[in-house]
Scaffold this motif. Structure first.
Motif, short mmCIF file in Angstrom:
data_model
loop_
_atom_site.label_atom_id
_atom_site.label_comp_id
_atom_site.label_asym_id
_atom_site.label_seq_id
_atom_site.Cartn_x
_atom_site.Cartn_y
_atom_site.Cartn_z
N THR A 225 2.74 -0.58 -0.85
CA THR A 225 3.72 -1.57 -0.42
C THR A 225 4.16 -2.37 -1.64
OG1 THR A 225 2.70 -1.76 1.77
CG2 THR A 225 4.13 -3.57 1.06
N SER A 227 6.65 -5.31 -3.65
CA SER A 227 7.49 -6.50 -3.65
C SER A 227 8.47 -6.38 -4.81
CB SER A 227 6.65 -7.77 -3.82
OG SER A 227 5.81 -7.98 -2.71
N GLN A 267 -0.33 -2.69 -9.59
CA GLN A 267 -0.80 -3.80 -8.76
C GLN A 267 -1.45 -4.84 -9.66
OE1 GLN A 267 -3.49 -2.58 -5.68
NE2 GLN A 267 -3.27 -4.47 -4.52
N HIS A 272 0.56 -7.00 -3.16
CA HIS A 272 1.40 -5.81 -3.21
C HIS A 272 1.57 -5.31 -4.64
CE1 HIS A 272 3.41 -7.56 0.65
NE2 HIS A 272 2.26 -6.98 0.93
#
Length: 316
Positions: A225, A227, A267, A272
């Motif tokens: 995931t 951002s 990361q 995220h």
């Protein structure tokens, strides 16, 4: 809803010999996590060989997991930053991200109106972290003030659908043309809609006018995931349009760049992953990877999409 639309061509004046890099003005908030906001704009646009005129509209309070709060600058501070830079340098494109308040949207719309020949790329992020009343007020102001000035609207399918088609009641989700038609009601000629769910674990992006889907790209879904993907894509698109690229080529190159940023993503904290927008600066000796807009004609061109950018084999 009207059945036909007068869609103007997207034309950007490329930089001159005196100013070899296109100047791009971006209105966005500072993001201390480095995932999105001005951090994404500066690195992505610099990767596309653009000179960035960054106007700070406020600041997020956020980490890589979530947005906790946001503080807006007042509209005079935003307008004064922009006017000072614009009186000194030419501008080849504007990008508008999240600017925090209707007052700031009004100030920005006034500036873009004064530069009506300059393309405006507007990115609408997910605002679900914000209070409901603040979201509604901000989106209403965006519809009234900014969308009539917008050349290309960029956003995730679910975000744009909830915003522009709030009364949609069909069992199926609206397609890209229907989203583009809803945007065109407010004066937007082109919409780049990302994040369509497709079969076999793929995601699709579609560039559309209200008349037709102009081009599509498909990517294999990946587990991480991220951002900052939307800010990264819209920033790269703005810089490439500012350099004089036509809309389809700019979209193709921006999507390719985003794909590579995500593929090299990492990361940095406990939340995220974030895109590595400078992946091309630390590639191996084999030369894999390059910045968007590069002119190398060797094997790296095989990673670029053709003008209709309809690939179906990109993997993460």
């Amino acid at each position: 809803m009207p059945e036909s639309y007068d869609i103007p061509p997207l034309v950007s004046t490329p930089p001159s010999d005196d100013v070899p890099l296109p100047c791009v003005m971006v209105f966005n908030a500072n993001d201390p996590s480095g995932a999105g906001g001005l951090s994404a704009d500066l690195t992505a646009m610099s990767s596309a060989s653009a000179h960035v005129l960054s106007v700070v509209t406020g600041a997020y309070v956020r980490d890589t997991s979530e947005i906790h709060d946001h503080f807006s600058f007042d509209e005079e501070a935003v307008a004064d930053q922009a006017r000072a830079a614009l009186e000194d340098m030419p501008v080849h494109a504007f990008k508008v991200g999240f600017v925090g308040s209707p007052e700031n949207l009004s100030a920005i719309a006034g500036i873009t109106t004064d530069y009506a020949e300059v393309p405006v790329i507007t990115y609408m992020p997910d605002l679900s972290w914000w209070e409901a009343l603040a979201i509604d007020t901000y989106l209403d102001a965006c519809v009234e003030l900014l969308l009539p000035q917008t050349t290309v609207l960029v956003g995730n399918h679910s975000t744009l659908s909830r915003w522009l088609l709030p009364e949609w009641d069909s069992d199926r989700a609206p397609n890209a043309r229907e989203v583009a038609r809803a945007a065109a009601v407010h004066g937007v000629p082109y919409t780049l809609v990302t994040g369509f769910n497709a079969a076999d674990q793929y995601l699709e992006s579609h560039l559309a006018s209200p008349e037709a889907v102009l081009a599509s790209a498909r990517y294999e879904r990946f587990e991480a995931t991220f951002s900052g993907a939307g800010d990264t894509l819209s920033a790269a698109l703005t810089a490439l349009i500012a350099s004089g690229a036509d809309l389809q080529s700019a979209c193709a190159e921006a999507l390719t760049y985003l794909d590579q940023c995500l593929d090299a993503g990492f990361q940095p904290g406990m939340g995220h992953a974030v895109p590595d927008r400078l992946f091309w600066a630390h590639v191996g000796e084999d030369g894999a990877g390059e910045a968007p807009g590069a002119n190398d004609s060797d094997a790296s061109d095989s990673r670029r999409y053709p003008e209709d950018f309809s690939p179906d084999t990109t993997k993460h």
